[in-house]
Design an enzyme around this catalytic site. Sequence first.
Site, mmCIF file in Angstrom:
data_model
loop_
_atom_site.group_PDB
_atom_site.id
_atom_site.type_symbol
_atom_site.label_atom_id
_atom_site.label_comp_id
_atom_site.label_asym_id
_atom_site.label_seq_id
_atom_site.Cartn_x
_atom_site.Cartn_y
_atom_site.Cartn_z
ATOM 1 C CB SER A 195 16.363 11.827 38.660
ATOM 2 O OG SER A 195 16.526 11.404 39.993
ATOM 3 C CG HIS A 241 18.253 9.001 35.881
ATOM 4 N ND1 HIS A 241 19.188 8.325 36.635
ATOM 5 C CD2 HIS A 241 17.353 9.502 36.768
ATOM 6 C CE1 HIS A 241 18.876 8.406 37.916
ATOM 7 N NE2 HIS A 241 17.757 9.103 38.019
#
Length: 299
Positions: A195, A241
């Site tokens: 991610s 993220h």
Amino acid sequence: MTAPPPSPGASSGQGTPRTCYRHTDRETGVGCTRCGRPICPDCMVEAAVGFQCPACVAEGNRRVRSARTTFGGKVVDKPYVTWSILVMMVVGFVLQLGTSTPLGQALSTPLVQHFSMWGQGVVWHGEWYRLITAAFLHGGVLHLLFNGYAMYALGPQLERWLGHGRFLALWFLGALSGSVLSLIATPNQPSVGASGAIFALFGAVFVIGRRLRLDIRMLLVLLALNLGITFLVPGISWTAHIGGLVGGLLIGAVLAYLPSSSVKEGRRTLVHTLLLAAFGVLLFTLVVLAPRLWILIYG
């Protein structure tokens, strides 16, 4: 004035057949249109006019500038780096399933235990490789499909914009940025997934899209949805993220705006290399300083 020496393979006797300068046992009546040396059929390279010898063709190729993209990378025919990373992600997940107990449980495997992102494992035991290896492990099929699809959707175009080397640096440093923020903010929480690198691609596409004056409204919608999922769905590593997104924005800005387009290609490549290397050094410095940062954050 002295006369120049005869060409290699050529005979100085008048009327004597010439021989190829590379294959002296082969007679020929054809000479290179650039240097004049005799060449046999195996050495003839067709040119716009006549034939050239291999040496002249190689010399001409060295003088031809390779095509470059807007951002200084070599023009890419096929996104090999994107496909290679996708294959590595799939292989990593298959190995997870194959080594899990019970079989088929992605997180119940020694691979997650030894290669996931885990702050204490990285710093206290010197297992720095976890900063990158975690990007090739995933928590489940949906996790892999999400990251794999995002890689498939964003990777090829970015690789064509940036070239193989710059794109690989973006992916690598993006994954590293997510791991470093996870290391600092959530040192006791293990995590897996690509991610951080995927959000770095989002950030880079945003910056490069603005630089090229493209319509990026759909990208903004996707980015907003993904950020919403990041903070609303439990069990997602928000640090990976956000760290990846910030890294992608910074790297995208470097590649898109620095230096100005008027700078020579070689100098632009040097500037990009130095700035990306400096960013990598900064990330590793944060890893080294992580224990002290923990004390400041957690007391």
